[in-house]
Design an enzyme around this catalytic site. Structure first.
Site, PDB file in Angstrom:
ATOM      1  N   HIS A  61       0.766  -1.445   0.017  1.00 26.59           N
ATOM      2  CA  HIS A  61      -0.119   0.106  -0.248  1.00 26.59           C
ATOM      3  C   HIS A  61       1.329   1.447   0.256  1.00 26.59           C
ATOM      4  O   HIS A  61       1.632   1.922  -1.307  1.00 26.59           O
ATOM      5  CB  HIS A  61      -1.091  -0.324   0.436  1.00 26.59           C
ATOM      6  CG  HIS A  61      -2.280   0.771   1.167  1.00 26.59           C
ATOM      7  ND1 HIS A  61      -2.642   1.650   0.301  1.00 26.59           N
ATOM      8  CD2 HIS A  61      -2.902   1.405   1.876  1.00 26.59           C
ATOM      9  CE1 HIS A  61      -3.398   2.383   0.613  1.00 26.59           C
ATOM     10  NE2 HIS A  61      -3.771   1.930   1.779  1.00 26.59           N
ATOM     11  N   HIS A 111      -2.511  -2.330  -9.541  1.00 26.84           N
ATOM     12  CA  HIS A 111      -3.338  -1.839  -8.332  1.00 26.84           C
ATOM     13  C   HIS A 111      -4.325  -2.641  -8.434  1.00 26.84           C
ATOM     14  O   HIS A 111      -4.793  -3.428  -9.416  1.00 26.84           O
ATOM     15  CB  HIS A 111      -3.527  -0.315  -8.880  1.00 26.84           C
ATOM     16  CG  HIS A 111      -4.726   0.451  -8.118  1.00 26.84           C
ATOM     17  ND1 HIS A 111      -5.385   0.548  -8.148  1.00 26.84           N
ATOM     18  CD2 HIS A 111      -3.887   1.496  -7.743  1.00 26.84           C
ATOM     19  CE1 HIS A 111      -5.807   0.950  -7.309  1.00 26.84           C
ATOM     20  NE2 HIS A 111      -4.717   1.623  -6.468  1.00 26.84           N
ATOM     21  N   ASP A 128       1.950   5.984  -6.790  1.00 28.47           N
ATOM     22  CA  ASP A 128       3.643   5.987  -6.349  1.00 28.47           C
ATOM     23  C   ASP A 128       4.862   5.859  -6.533  1.00 28.47           C
ATOM     24  O   ASP A 128       5.797   6.306  -6.089  1.00 28.47           O
ATOM     25  CB  ASP A 128       3.795   4.459  -4.960  1.00 28.47           C
ATOM     26  CG  ASP A 128       2.543   4.566  -3.758  1.00 28.47           C
ATOM     27  OD1 ASP A 128       2.812   5.831  -3.138  1.00 28.47           O
ATOM     28  OD2 ASP A 128       2.093   3.403  -3.467  1.00 28.47           O
TER      29      ASP A 128
END
Ligand SMILES: CC(=O)SCCNC(=O)CCNC(=O)[C@H](O)C(C)(C)COP(=O)(O)OP(=O)(O)OC[C@H]1O[C@@H](n2cnc3c(N)ncnc32)[C@H](O)[C@@H]1OP(=O)(O)O
Ligand SMILES: O=C([O-])CC(=O)C(=O)O
Length: 374
Positions: free
Chosen positions: A221, A260, A311
């Site tokens: 995450h 994802h 990210d």
């Protein structure tokens, strides 16, 4: 990417509740906060406007924004007892553990006595998180007790100022602003769901946010931005990155910052932060890290049809701004506290305790053998 498997492990694709806060991947790639496209928000708003939108449902006008920023500015100071706790956390602690402890300790000192205080407490956490992480970081690494009550106009500016002891330049403050907008809210992701499960027991806001920080810490995450940095800084050229990445894929290693749980084609936040990373690369004269990142993106798509999530390019962008890698995920907390808190409010407004069922896969019913006979 292959079709997402719906149901089964990880509750993928299951509707677990209602929200008016955001949509994720509705058209395969989109992200909206309260009906606004995240791209539109990132191009036209400050993070504090978006925080206001998430909490109150509408974008503020000029006066409302000025008032809101004024309120947040008054909430940057840390109580002495919290500073003492932060001073006792070692320099080699994980900064997400510092965030978790900081949040929990603030709950001991200024707890939420009734749900009528929920917005006030959420504002407090939003304003205090940059102070908490920077106070600990600067004390444990530089031996200084910083002043956290600065007059910086924005949360991003406040953070960078405390980190470096000088006001940030306009480009860095703008990138922080965009980054905080991109990370603010994301429907029922793991950390938000943690917060909602906790809220569903009618627990207090500090407990909900402390739990959410724990969930965000993991490399699957929020922790992926740090893990992505650790990956890209290993390579000294784009060609080396390609060769090593191909080896990693062959060994079936996970490449952090890619893929994802919901998006199937792209993460809309990636194109936005990638552009800023490119600008920052030009600003610092980088000719390694950005090309390495771009090559990783190309190879992952070509080989696996896996795309960069929010990210991946955050890693190089933060690095170019001189932010230490270990502080990447705490920045995510500084932003996502808005989404977490708003989800807690939503859960409370229409609550039923979240308690799913499990499929039992253990042994059949059996008798206890007395301990002397085992
Ligand atoms: C802000 C955020 O939190 S964004 C997410 C940040 N996390 C990361 O970047 C960690 C790396 N990525 C991952 O681990 C995953 O893509 C997750 C956790 C984000 C999503 O997990 P899932 O929904 O289970 O992934 P998904 O079902 O799409 O996986 C399909 C296949 O691709 C593989 N895959 C997915 N992501 C990656 C990756 N980054 N590297 C290599 N392989 C991957 C999976 O192992 C799976 O292979 P399998 O069918 O052989 O088991
Ligand atoms: O939605 C998810 O699963 C993870 C994510 O991108 C986020 O929380 O921003």
């Amino acid at each position: 990417m292959a079709e997402k498997k719906v149901g089964g492990a990880g509750l993928r694709g299951q509707v677990a509740g209602k929200t008016a806060l955001s949509t994720v991947g509705v058209s395969g790639s989109g992200l909206t906060y309260r009906g606004y496209d995240v791209k539109d928000l990132a191009e036209n708003c400050e993070f504090e406007e978006v925080a206001y939108l998430i909490f109150y449902g509408e974008l503020p006008n000029k006066a409302q924004l000025a008032d809101y920023k004024g309120v947040l500015k008054t909430l940057r100071g840390l109580p002495q007892a919290l500073k003492e706790v932060l001073e006792r956390i070692p320099a080699d602690a994980h900064p997400m553990d510092v965030m978790r402890t900081g949040c929990s300790m603030l709950g001991n000192l200024e707890g939420e006595e009734s749900f009528a205080q929920q917005q006030e407490k959420a504002n407090r956490l939003l304003a205090a998180f940059p102070s908490i992480i920077c106070y600990w970081y600067r004390f444990s690494h530089d031996g200084v007790r910083i002043e956290t009550e600065t007059d910086d106009d924005s949360i991003g500016g406040h953070f960078l100022h405390m980190l470096r002891d000088e006001k940030p330049n306009a480009l860095h403050e703008q990138v922080m602003n965009v980054s905080l907008i991109l990370y603010a809210e994301h429907e029922f992701n793991a950390s938000t769901f943690t917060a909602r499960v906790c809220a569903s027991t009618l627990s207090d806001l500090f407990s909900c946010i402390t739990g959410a920080i724990g969930s965000l810490r993991g490399p699957l995450h929020g922790g992926a931005n740090e893990a992505a940095m650790e990956l890209i800084e290993r390579f000294s050229s784009a060609d080396e990155a390609e060769k090593e990445l191909l080896g990693m894929l062959e060994r079936k290693e996970k490449i952090m910052g890619f893929g994802h749980a919901v998006y199937t084609e792209s993460d809309p936040r990636n194109a936005i932060i990638k552009q800023w990373s490119e600008k920052l690369a030009a600003d610092v004269g980088d000719d390694v890290l950005y090309p390495v990142s771009v090559r990783c993106e190309e190879v992952m798509w070509r080989e696996k049809k896996l795309f960069c999530n929010a990210d991946f390019f955050h890693a190089s962008a933060y690095h170019f701004m001189g932010i230490p890698t270990k502080l990447f995920t705490p920045i995510f907390v500084m932003s996502r506290v808005t989404g977490w808190a708003a989800h807690v409010f939503e859960q409370r407004a229409d609550n039923r305790i979240i308690r799913p069922s499990a499929e039992y896969v253990g042994p059949e019913l059996r008798k206890v053998t007395p301990i002397a006979e085992r």
